[in-house]
Design a protein around this motif. Structure first.
Motif, PDB file in Angstrom:
ATOM      1  N   ASP A   5     -23.125 -13.993   7.841  1.00 49.25           N
ATOM      2  CA  ASP A   5     -22.566 -13.633   6.546  1.00 49.25           C
ATOM      3  C   ASP A   5     -23.566 -12.845   5.709  1.00 49.25           C
ATOM      4  O   ASP A   5     -24.778 -12.985   5.871  1.00 49.25           O
ATOM      5  N   CYS A  12     -17.075 -10.203   4.154  1.00 49.24           N
ATOM      6  CA  CYS A  12     -17.552 -11.584   4.268  1.00 49.24           C
ATOM      7  C   CYS A  12     -17.010 -12.442   3.130  1.00 49.24           C
ATOM      8  O   CYS A  12     -16.618 -13.600   3.343  1.00 49.24           O
ATOM      9  N   PHE A  13     -16.988 -11.881   1.937  1.00 56.77           N
ATOM     10  CA  PHE A  13     -16.534 -12.597   0.748  1.00 56.77           C
ATOM     11  C   PHE A  13     -15.099 -13.084   0.946  1.00 56.77           C
ATOM     12  O   PHE A  13     -14.765 -14.244   0.680  1.00 56.77           O
ATOM     13  N   LYS A  14     -14.221 -12.217   1.447  1.00 56.59           N
ATOM     14  CA  LYS A  14     -12.823 -12.636   1.609  1.00 56.59           C
ATOM     15  C   LYS A  14     -12.692 -13.714   2.682  1.00 56.59           C
ATOM     16  O   LYS A  14     -11.853 -14.612   2.560  1.00 56.59           O
ATOM     17  N   ARG A  16     -14.986 -15.998   3.323  1.00 59.10           N
ATOM     18  CA  ARG A  16     -15.440 -17.239   2.679  1.00 59.10           C
ATOM     19  C   ARG A  16     -14.356 -17.816   1.774  1.00 59.10           C
ATOM     20  O   ARG A  16     -14.157 -19.035   1.725  1.00 59.10           O
ATOM     21  N   ILE A  17     -13.652 -16.947   1.042  1.00 60.02           N
ATOM     22  CA  ILE A  17     -12.548 -17.425   0.203  1.00 60.02           C
ATOM     23  C   ILE A  17     -11.491 -18.102   1.072  1.00 60.02           C
ATOM     24  O   ILE A  17     -11.003 -19.193   0.752  1.00 60.02           O
ATOM     25  N   ALA A  20     -12.590 -21.458   2.298  1.00 58.98           N
ATOM     26  CA  ALA A  20     -12.553 -22.441   1.216  1.00 58.98           C
ATOM     27  C   ALA A  20     -11.122 -22.831   0.868  1.00 58.98           C
ATOM     28  O   ALA A  20     -10.845 -23.998   0.566  1.00 58.98           O
ATOM     29  N   HIS A  28     -23.522 -21.826   7.609  1.00 59.68           N
ATOM     30  CA  HIS A  28     -23.743 -20.473   7.106  1.00 59.68           C
ATOM     31  C   HIS A  28     -25.040 -19.917   7.669  1.00 59.68           C
ATOM     32  O   HIS A  28     -26.081 -20.577   7.610  1.00 59.68           O
ATOM     33  N   SER A 192     -11.585 -22.089  -4.542  1.00 63.84           N
ATOM     34  CA  SER A 192     -12.088 -21.269  -3.435  1.00 63.84           C
ATOM     35  C   SER A 192     -12.982 -20.140  -3.930  1.00 63.84           C
ATOM     36  O   SER A 192     -13.927 -19.742  -3.238  1.00 63.84           O
ATOM     37  N   ALA A 196     -16.951 -19.486  -2.929  1.00 60.62           N
ATOM     38  CA  ALA A 196     -17.228 -18.320  -2.088  1.00 60.62           C
ATOM     39  C   ALA A 196     -17.983 -17.196  -2.780  1.00 60.62           C
ATOM     40  O   ALA A 196     -18.599 -16.363  -2.108  1.00 60.62           O
TER      41      ALA A 196
END
Length: 204
Positions: A5, A12-14, A16-17, A20, A28, A192, A196
């Motif tokens: 990540d 990556c952010f989406k 992680r969302i 979550a 990680h 979430s 994230a």
């Protein structure tokens, strides 16, 4: 599950969302940790993140492949209706492409540079696409709904990541797009998002 990540990467952010949203636990692994570059190049033909390694050793690369896997094996990322599912996928693609192109012009020009060195024409060009093309299209797509595709979906996860990073670098949602303002307030208030978001977007 292991996630390779990069905090500010929107792809990556989406992911992680989405993780979550589904309450999935994962280990990680930062993209720049010692030795990780060699691992990334071994696992992915491009060496880019995100990369997910499942507990059985199966490797997934490319954020949309990962998102589809999460939707297939967990709840809450794609609606049941086939047309709504198609809408969610189309808007997630739009987030990755046209929205991403506009936001990237601004972020890549501002990040890590003193303001005196910014290419203001490049920033203005990205901002113009954001405000004159992306926001009107998305406002129309959202009309009459709390979330894109009706219920929360992978489209909302993808767009939330883009909007959060846009906001962090000065691309806001102006008056005239009140439904998008309400949508972002709603989606960025979900647990979430707090779990994230990278520091630049208000995360821990």
């Amino acid at each position: 599950m292991l996630l390779y990540d990069k905090p500010e990467c929107p792809f990556c952010f989406k992911v992680r969302i989405a993780l979550a949203e589904q309450g999935r636990s994962f280990e990680h692994r930062p993209h720049d940790a010692p030795g990780v570059e060699d691992e990334r190049r071994r696992l992915s033909p491009t060496g880019t993140v995100p990369i997910v390694v499942l507990d059985d050793g199966y490797v997934m690369t490319e954020s949309n492949v990962i998102m589809e896997y999460l939707a297939d094996t967990g709840a809450g990322l794609l609606p049941a209706d086939p047309e709504a599912r198609a809408t969610a996928r189309a808007l997630a693609h739009y987030s990755d492409t046209r929205v991403g192109q506009a936001v990237r012009e601004v972020i890549f020009e501002k990040r890590g540079k003193p303001e005196a060195e910014w290419d203001r024409e490049r920033i203005a060009a990205g901002a113009a696409v954001w405000e004159n093309e992306c926001l009107p299209y998305l406002a129309e797509a959202l009309a009459g709904q709390e979330y894109f595709a009706g219920a929360y979906s992978l489209a909302d996860a993808a767009l939330t990541a883009r909007f959060a990073l846009a906001r962090a670098y000065g691309l806001l949602v102006p008056g005239g797009f009140e439904n998008l303002q309400r949508w972002y307030a709603r989606t960025s208030s979900r647990p979430s998002f707090a779990a994230a978001a990278p520091p630049v977007a208000g995360g821990a």
